[in-house]
Structure formats: C-alpha cells, structure tokens
Design a protein around this motif. Structure first.
Motif, PDB file in Angstrom:
ATOM      1  N   GLN A  26      31.207   2.263  -6.924  1.00 20.06           N
ATOM      2  CA  GLN A  26      29.823   2.673  -6.685  1.00 20.06           C
ATOM      3  C   GLN A  26      29.192   1.838  -5.573  1.00 20.06           C
ATOM      4  O   GLN A  26      28.512   2.371  -4.696  1.00 20.06           O
ATOM      5  CB  GLN A  26      28.975   2.573  -7.953  1.00 20.06           C
ATOM      6  N   ALA A  27      29.438   0.540  -5.590  1.00 16.26           N
ATOM      7  CA  ALA A  27      28.899  -0.327  -4.541  1.00 16.26           C
ATOM      8  C   ALA A  27      29.503   0.050  -3.184  1.00 16.26           C
ATOM      9  O   ALA A  27      28.796   0.135  -2.170  1.00 16.26           O
ATOM     10  CB  ALA A  27      29.178  -1.790  -4.871  1.00 16.26           C
ATOM     11  N   ARG A  28      30.804   0.277  -3.148  1.00 15.47           N
ATOM     12  CA  ARG A  28      31.489   0.657  -1.906  1.00 15.47           C
ATOM     13  C   ARG A  28      30.941   1.985  -1.384  1.00 15.47           C
ATOM     14  O   ARG A  28      30.652   2.133  -0.198  1.00 15.47           O
ATOM     15  CB  ARG A  28      32.993   0.763  -2.151  1.00 15.47           C
ATOM     16  N   HIS A  29      30.776   2.958  -2.276  1.00 14.66           N
ATOM     17  CA  HIS A  29      30.259   4.265  -1.868  1.00 14.66           C
ATOM     18  C   HIS A  29      28.831   4.141  -1.346  1.00 14.66           C
ATOM     19  O   HIS A  29      28.473   4.787  -0.351  1.00 14.66           O
ATOM     20  CB  HIS A  29      30.318   5.252  -3.027  1.00 14.66           C
ATOM     21  N   ALA A  30      28.020   3.322  -2.009  1.00 15.87           N
ATOM     22  CA  ALA A  30      26.644   3.116  -1.538  1.00 15.87           C
ATOM     23  C   ALA A  30      26.652   2.488  -0.148  1.00 15.87           C
ATOM     24  O   ALA A  30      25.871   2.890   0.729  1.00 15.87           O
ATOM     25  CB  ALA A  30      25.869   2.241  -2.521  1.00 15.87           C
ATOM     26  N   ALA A  31      27.530   1.524   0.071  1.00 15.52           N
ATOM     27  CA  ALA A  31      27.626   0.887   1.388  1.00 15.52           C
ATOM     28  C   ALA A  31      28.058   1.901   2.442  1.00 15.52           C
ATOM     29  O   ALA A  31      27.527   1.918   3.558  1.00 15.52           O
ATOM     30  CB  ALA A  31      28.599  -0.294   1.332  1.00 15.52           C
ATOM     31  N   MET A  32      29.013   2.753   2.106  1.00 10.37           N
ATOM     32  CA  MET A  32      29.462   3.779   3.043  1.00 10.37           C
ATOM     33  C   MET A  32      28.320   4.739   3.372  1.00 10.37           C
ATOM     34  O   MET A  32      28.118   5.112   4.528  1.00 10.37           O
ATOM     35  CB  MET A  32      30.648   4.548   2.461  1.00 10.37           C
ATOM     36  N   PHE A  33      27.573   5.128   2.344  1.00 10.05           N
ATOM     37  CA  PHE A  33      26.457   6.060   2.525  1.00 10.05           C
ATOM     38  C   PHE A  33      25.395   5.461   3.441  1.00 10.05           C
ATOM     39  O   PHE A  33      24.942   6.102   4.389  1.00 10.05           O
ATOM     40  CB  PHE A  33      25.862   6.410   1.153  1.00 10.05           C
ATOM     41  N   VAL A  34      25.007   4.222   3.164  1.00 12.82           N
ATOM     42  CA  VAL A  34      24.001   3.559   3.992  1.00 12.82           C
ATOM     43  C   VAL A  34      24.533   3.364   5.407  1.00 12.82           C
ATOM     44  O   VAL A  34      23.808   3.573   6.388  1.00 12.82           O
ATOM     45  CB  VAL A  34      23.554   2.224   3.363  1.00 12.82           C
ATOM     46  N   ALA A  35      25.798   2.999   5.524  1.00  9.59           N
ATOM     47  CA  ALA A  35      26.394   2.806   6.846  1.00  9.59           C
ATOM     48  C   ALA A  35      26.352   4.105   7.649  1.00  9.59           C
ATOM     49  O   ALA A  35      26.042   4.093   8.846  1.00  9.59           O
ATOM     50  CB  ALA A  35      27.823   2.286   6.718  1.00  9.59           C
ATOM     51  N   ARG A  36      26.658   5.209   7.024  1.00  7.76           N
ATOM     52  CA  ARG A  36      26.632   6.496   7.738  1.00  7.76           C
ATOM     53  C   ARG A  36      25.219   6.816   8.205  1.00  7.76           C
ATOM     54  O   ARG A  36      25.022   7.333   9.309  1.00  7.76           O
ATOM     55  CB  ARG A  36      27.180   7.617   6.859  1.00  7.76           C
ATOM     56  N   ARG A  37      24.226   6.510   7.388  1.00  9.65           N
ATOM     57  CA  ARG A  37      22.834   6.764   7.782  1.00  9.65           C
ATOM     58  C   ARG A  37      22.393   5.819   8.893  1.00  9.65           C
ATOM     59  O   ARG A  37      21.722   6.232   9.830  1.00  9.65           O
ATOM     60  CB  ARG A  37      21.910   6.624   6.573  1.00  9.65           C
ATOM     61  N   ARG A  38      22.752   4.560   8.762  1.00  2.66           N
ATOM     62  CA  ARG A  38      22.323   3.541   9.732  1.00  2.66           C
ATOM     63  C   ARG A  38      23.111   3.581  11.031  1.00  2.66           C
ATOM     64  O   ARG A  38      22.603   3.194  12.073  1.00  2.66           O
ATOM     65  CB  ARG A  38      22.457   2.147   9.118  1.00  2.66           C
ATOM     66  N   LEU A  39      24.347   3.986  10.939  1.00  3.13           N
ATOM     67  CA  LEU A  39      25.247   3.972  12.100  1.00  3.13           C
ATOM     68  C   LEU A  39      25.703   5.395  12.393  1.00  3.13           C
ATOM     69  O   LEU A  39      26.883   5.657  12.600  1.00  3.13           O
ATOM     70  CB  LEU A  39      26.432   3.041  11.824  1.00  3.13           C
ATOM     71  N   PRO A  51      19.851  -0.282  15.065  1.00  2.00           N
ATOM     72  CA  PRO A  51      19.597  -1.357  16.017  1.00  2.00           C
ATOM     73  C   PRO A  51      20.920  -1.949  16.488  1.00  2.00           C
ATOM     74  O   PRO A  51      21.946  -1.827  15.820  1.00  2.00           O
ATOM     75  CB  PRO A  51      18.798  -2.380  15.220  1.00  2.00           C
ATOM     76  N   ARG A  52      20.895  -2.592  17.613  1.00  2.00           N
ATOM     77  CA  ARG A  52      22.116  -3.145  18.195  1.00  2.00           C
ATOM     78  C   ARG A  52      22.827  -4.112  17.250  1.00  2.00           C
ATOM     79  O   ARG A  52      24.026  -4.239  17.293  1.00  2.00           O
ATOM     80  CB  ARG A  52      21.796  -3.870  19.487  1.00  2.00           C
ATOM     81  N   ASN A  53      22.074  -4.816  16.428  1.00  2.00           N
ATOM     82  CA  ASN A  53      22.684  -5.840  15.577  1.00  2.00           C
ATOM     83  C   ASN A  53      23.104  -5.310  14.208  1.00  2.00           C
ATOM     84  O   ASN A  53      23.556  -6.072  13.374  1.00  2.00           O
ATOM     85  CB  ASN A  53      21.751  -7.037  15.421  1.00  2.00           C
ATOM     86  N   MET A  54      22.967  -3.999  13.960  1.00  2.00           N
ATOM     87  CA  MET A  54      23.381  -3.449  12.671  1.00  2.00           C
ATOM     88  C   MET A  54      24.895  -3.283  12.670  1.00  2.00           C
ATOM     89  O   MET A  54      25.473  -2.744  13.596  1.00  2.00           O
ATOM     90  CB  MET A  54      22.706  -2.094  12.426  1.00  2.00           C
ATOM     91  N   THR A  55      25.512  -3.790  11.605  1.00  2.00           N
ATOM     92  CA  THR A  55      26.959  -3.683  11.463  1.00  2.00           C
ATOM     93  C   THR A  55      27.293  -3.293  10.034  1.00  2.00           C
ATOM     94  O   THR A  55      26.467  -3.466   9.126  1.00  2.00           O
ATOM     95  CB  THR A  55      27.658  -5.025  11.767  1.00  2.00           C
ATOM     96  N   VAL A  56      28.487  -2.799   9.847  1.00  2.00           N
ATOM     97  CA  VAL A  56      28.953  -2.512   8.495  1.00  2.00           C
ATOM     98  C   VAL A  56      28.996  -3.801   7.686  1.00  2.00           C
ATOM     99  O   VAL A  56      28.649  -3.802   6.502  1.00  2.00           O
ATOM    100  CB  VAL A  56      30.326  -1.799   8.523  1.00  2.00           C
ATOM    101  N   ALA A  57      29.382  -4.893   8.309  1.00  2.00           N
ATOM    102  CA  ALA A  57      29.432  -6.175   7.594  1.00  2.00           C
ATOM    103  C   ALA A  57      28.065  -6.540   7.030  1.00  2.00           C
ATOM    104  O   ALA A  57      27.971  -6.997   5.883  1.00  2.00           O
ATOM    105  CB  ALA A  57      29.939  -7.276   8.506  1.00  2.00           C
ATOM    106  N   ARG A  58      27.000  -6.347   7.787  1.00  2.00           N
ATOM    107  CA  ARG A  58      25.650  -6.650   7.291  1.00  2.00           C
ATOM    108  C   ARG A  58      25.281  -5.732   6.126  1.00  2.00           C
ATOM    109  O   ARG A  58      24.648  -6.152   5.172  1.00  2.00           O
ATOM    110  CB  ARG A  58      24.630  -6.515   8.413  1.00  2.00           C
ATOM    111  N   ILE A  59      25.673  -4.472   6.220  1.00  2.00           N
ATOM    112  CA  ILE A  59      25.391  -3.522   5.142  1.00  2.00           C
ATOM    113  C   ILE A  59      26.159  -3.918   3.888  1.00  2.00           C
ATOM    114  O   ILE A  59      25.595  -3.935   2.786  1.00  2.00           O
ATOM    115  CB  ILE A  59      25.726  -2.084   5.596  1.00  2.00           C
TER     116      ILE A  59
END
Length: 105
Positions: free
Chosen positions: A38-51, A4-12
């Motif tokens: 682990q938290a950083r990697h999870a955020a990167m993984f979700v960010a790649r899927r979402r963005l 969505p337009r409002n999805m950002t890495v910061a929100r993730i």
C-alpha cells in the motif's frame, strides 16, 4: 500539478516512509505485505501525479519494477481512492508534506 526541478521519486518515497513507517528500502524490494504494498502503491501514485512528464519506463525504473506493474499499481490506487478514506488521507498527507517542503504552504 507541475513538478518542481527538485522533485524526485526518492523525496516522494521518503515522505511516504515517514508517514507510514515503512522503511525506504522496502519500496524497491520484492516484499508484498499489505502495508508495504500500500505504501509503495501510494508512492507510485503520488510520483505519477508529481512527475507527470516522466515516462512510465523512467518511473518504473525508480521503483525497480517494470512499466506494466507500475501502471497497474497506479490504476488500482486511483480506483481505490474514492472508497478508501485511509488511502485518500495518506495521499493527501504525503502531498501536503511535499508542498511544505517545496515552500508552497
């Protein structure tokens, strides 16, 4: 899964931080303890899927990392997911949280 337009890495990052207790600044820091990594990697993984339309370079810049570091972290996370129920649950909780924020659930 389109972003969505409002999805950002910061929100993730905030969603992962709230779930794990890892402070937001740690996601962009050089600290590599297990919990933070682990938290950083999870955020990167979700960010790649979402963005997914974002370039690797743009995504890497959001984490103050280079492209190859982010790609490696995402690949490692993808390999671990089928065998690590804690990581799989973390990713699912974060994605559910983001869905709720977007009003899809």
């Amino acid at each position: 899964m389109s972003a969505p337009r409002n999805m950002t890495v910061a929100r993730i990052i905030v969603a992962v931080s709230e779930d794990t207790g890892v402070p937001v600044p740690a996601f962009r820091s050089e600290v590599r303890t297990h919990d933070i990594a682990q938290a950083r990697h999870a955020a990167m993984f979700v960010a790649r899927r979402r963005l997914a339309t974002w370039s690797w370079k743009r995504l890497a810049r959001e984490f103050d990392r280079d492209r190859s570091t982010v790609a490696g972290a995402i690949e490692k996370t993808a390999r671990r997911l089928p065998h690590d129920p804690d990581l799989r649950d973390l990713v699912a909780r974060v994605e559910a949280s983001l869905e709720r924020q977007e009003g899809h659930v």
